[in-house]
Design a protein around this motif. Structure first.
Motif, short mmCIF file in Angstrom:
data_model
loop_
_atom_site.label_atom_id
_atom_site.label_comp_id
_atom_site.label_asym_id
_atom_site.label_seq_id
_atom_site.Cartn_x
_atom_site.Cartn_y
_atom_site.Cartn_z
N VAL A 124 19.07 11.75 -41.11
CA VAL A 124 18.34 10.54 -40.76
C VAL A 124 19.27 9.36 -40.98
N TRP A 125 19.00 8.28 -40.24
CA TRP A 125 19.77 7.05 -40.41
C TRP A 125 19.14 6.21 -41.51
N ILE A 126 19.93 5.82 -42.50
CA ILE A 126 19.49 4.92 -43.56
C ILE A 126 20.60 3.89 -43.77
N ARG A 168 15.33 5.38 -25.47
CA ARG A 168 14.06 4.91 -24.87
C ARG A 168 13.13 4.41 -25.96
N ALA A 169 12.54 3.26 -25.75
CA ALA A 169 11.54 2.72 -26.67
C ALA A 169 10.88 1.54 -25.99
N ASP A 170 9.74 1.14 -26.53
CA ASP A 170 8.96 0.06 -25.91
C ASP A 170 9.39 -1.29 -26.48
N GLY A 171 9.85 -2.15 -25.60
CA GLY A 171 10.19 -3.51 -26.00
C GLY A 171 11.22 -3.55 -27.11
N ALA A 172 10.91 -4.35 -28.13
CA ALA A 172 11.86 -4.60 -29.22
C ALA A 172 11.78 -3.58 -30.34
N SER A 173 11.20 -2.41 -30.10
CA SER A 173 11.01 -1.41 -31.15
C SER A 173 12.31 -0.66 -31.46
N ASP A 174 13.27 -1.37 -32.05
CA ASP A 174 14.55 -0.73 -32.36
C ASP A 174 14.42 0.34 -33.43
N ALA A 175 13.43 0.22 -34.30
CA ALA A 175 13.23 1.27 -35.30
C ALA A 175 12.94 2.61 -34.63
N LYS A 176 12.25 2.57 -33.52
CA LYS A 176 11.99 3.79 -32.75
C LYS A 176 13.29 4.34 -32.17
N ARG A 177 14.13 3.45 -31.67
CA ARG A 177 15.41 3.88 -31.11
C ARG A 177 16.28 4.55 -32.18
N ILE A 178 16.30 3.96 -33.35
CA ILE A 178 17.08 4.54 -34.45
C ILE A 178 16.51 5.90 -34.84
N SER A 179 15.19 5.99 -34.90
CA SER A 179 14.55 7.25 -35.25
C SER A 179 14.91 8.35 -34.26
N LEU A 180 14.92 8.02 -32.97
CA LEU A 180 15.26 9.01 -31.96
C LEU A 180 16.68 9.52 -32.13
N MET A 181 17.56 8.70 -32.66
CA MET A 181 18.95 9.09 -32.82
C MET A 181 19.22 9.81 -34.14
N SER A 182 18.17 10.18 -34.84
CA SER A 182 18.30 11.10 -35.96
C SER A 182 18.19 12.53 -35.44
N VAL A 183 18.56 13.50 -36.26
CA VAL A 183 18.39 14.92 -35.93
C VAL A 183 17.58 15.55 -37.04
N ARG A 184 16.32 15.88 -36.75
CA ARG A 184 15.43 16.43 -37.78
C ARG A 184 15.24 17.94 -37.65
#
Length: 489
Positions: A124-126, A168-184
């Motif tokens: 995860v990104w922290i 991909r994410a809605d509007g300014a939701s960069d936290a979603k973009r960062i989450s997608l770039m994790s590998v769980r």
């Protein structure tokens, strides 16, 4: 979003193909002119995408598509062309508009994974660092909690900055973009795995710099190896219950729901979930924790929970649904795949158009059962905590919004995905581009609030972050905080 969301859409219409680990010459130049596909994409978006101009002007969309047409006419590698497409789809700032590997042809998936280019760990990104949550290296070189600060000499904040314009994410939701770039390890096609080779040409072996300055060289993985190392089943049985319920000695009931994508499931989830909620009162539960972390959405499962927390009718949304067309253009239909062909012809259920060129969709808003939640079963009046994070971007975003706007539970964790300005989804077509073989998911319904809203997701009532030390220790700070909140209520 109502009806359908995000990533496992093709599981309704097809299977999950395993790409071969054999090289597919993804780096070799393609001379074929694919620009005719861009003309199809342009026509589909301009005539059918209801959220195309939510964050972009028509001039900006035209300029981006013109650039893509030039990129796809000039010689370039498959990965270069895929990156160019992804950059354009991500610029729409819609969490449901993207080249979806689940809906792609096998040949396209194989070209996305032609070699060993997947990092040999989950993370995860922290704070701009890749914090390892699962080590798949030979020799266990990167134990849980390891903090990676560079890959092949490129600092991880720089890598993340290169990746975000592709997410991909809605509007300014960069936290979603960062989450997608994790590998769980919970997705058959991890977004990071697809996109890292587009911004950093790794293959076979990479050097990982740790926070303490050490450099670890480790072999990279194939898609098949990534799947084999996944901590759980990526394809559960159709009738399996995907959720877990724990009734612990402290009196707190913990309901863990990692996904609501149950469209193709035989599990009788409504009856099961209604029974769980009804039992809370009879069992004398001290409180309920609903864990939605990692849950992007799917069916409106949260409505069953809400129906046991209210004592009067609850309006579902302050938004209305719109589409961009009444009848899908005939010349596009050969390129449109979907599980419900009625999406191509809304008929008189699409009212308009208005000054924006949008039609008000009445198909799903015909009665009180679709516009409000009514009390059902036994009401639970005890404390309820919902664990949320940036994954919550479709049906789970809407559930979090209903919970917070109506004070029905305490949101705890981190900011959600989604966007208060509304999201696109609800019904989809899979746009198949014939020359390139590419596919782009196209959402057909826009949820638009009745009043102006900020370009923002939903903040929790109680922020509880996860630190690298938490990961290393296997500590769950959100669950601990939620439990303490209930026990101290």
């Amino acid at each position: 979003m109502h009806r359908l969301s995000r990533r496992r859409l093709l599981q309704i219409t097809g299977g999950l193909a395993l790409a071969s680990s054999a090289p597919a010459r993804a780096a070799e130049a393609i001379g074929e002119d694919w620009s005719s596909d861009v003309a199809i994409l342009r026509r589909a978006w301009e005539t059918m995408h209801p959220g195309l101009y939510r964050y972009s002007t028509p001039a900006a969309i035209t300029e981006r598509l013109d650039r893509l047409a030039r990129d796809w006419a000039a010689p370039g590698s498959f990965r270069d062309r895929f990156a160019a497409l992804t950059r354009v789809t991500a610029s729409i700032r819609c969490g449901h508009t993207y080249p979806n590997p689940y809906n792609a042809a096998d040949a396209v998936v194989a070209r996305l994974y032609p070699d060993r280019s997947l990092v040999p760990f989950r993370f995860v990104w922290i704070d701009g660092q890749m914090v390892v949550t699962g080590d798949d290296t030979a020799g266990s070189l990167l134990p849980r909690g390891s903090r990676i600060t560079a890959v092949d000499g490129i600092a991880t904040p720089e890598i993340l900055a290169r990746l975000l314009p592709l997410a991909r994410a809605d509007g300014a939701s960069d936290a979603k973009r960062i989450s997608l770039m994790s590998v769980r390890g919970d997705d058959g096609y991890e977004t990071f795995d697809i996109h890292l080779p587009l911004v950093l040409p790794v293959r076979d072996v990479a050097a990982f710099t740790l926070a303490d300055g050490r450099v670890v060289r480790a072999g990279l993985m194939t898609l098949a190896e990534r799947r084999a190392s996944a901590p759980g089943a990526l394809e559960p049985d159709r009738d399996a219950n995907p959720w877990t319920l724990a009734k612990d000695a402290d009196g707190v009931v913990r309901l863990t729901m990692p996904g609501w994508a149950l469209y193709n499931s035989d599990f009788a989830w409504e009856a099961w979930l209604g029974g769980v909620m009804d039992d809370l009162t009879g069992d004398g539960a001290r409180g309920l924790i609903v864990d939605l972390r990692g849950n992007e959405g799917g069916e409106d499962c949260g409505n069953v929970i809400l129906s046991r927390l209210i004592d009067r009718d609850l309006p579902l949304s302050r938004s209305r649904r719109f589409v961009r067309y009444r009848h899908a253009p005939e010349n596009l239909r050969p390129h449109l795949d979907t599980w419900d062909r009625s999406f191509l012809d809304w008929g008189d259920q699409a009212v308009g158009p208005d000054e924006r060129g949008l039609y008000r969709l009445t198909r799903y808003d015909d009665g009180p059962e679709t516009t409000m939640i009514q009390p059902q079963g036994r009401r639970f009046a005890g404390p309820v905590v919902v664990l949320c994070d940036s994954s919550n971007s479709s049906a789970t975003f809407q559930f979090a919004q209903a919970v917070k706007d109506n004070g029905l539970a305490t949101l705890l964790g981190s900011t959600t995905g989604g966007n208060r300005r509304g999201i696109n989804g609800g019904a989809f077509v899979f746009l198949r581009l014939p020359t390139s073989g590419m596919e782009v998911d196209l959402p057909l319904i826009a949820s638009i609030p009745d009043t102006p809203q900020p370009d923002a997701a939903i903040d929790p009532d109680v922020f509880v972050p996860t630190t690298a030390a938490d990961v290393a220790a296997g500590h769950d700070p959100q669950m601990a905080a939620a439990t303490a909140l209930i026990l101290n209520a």
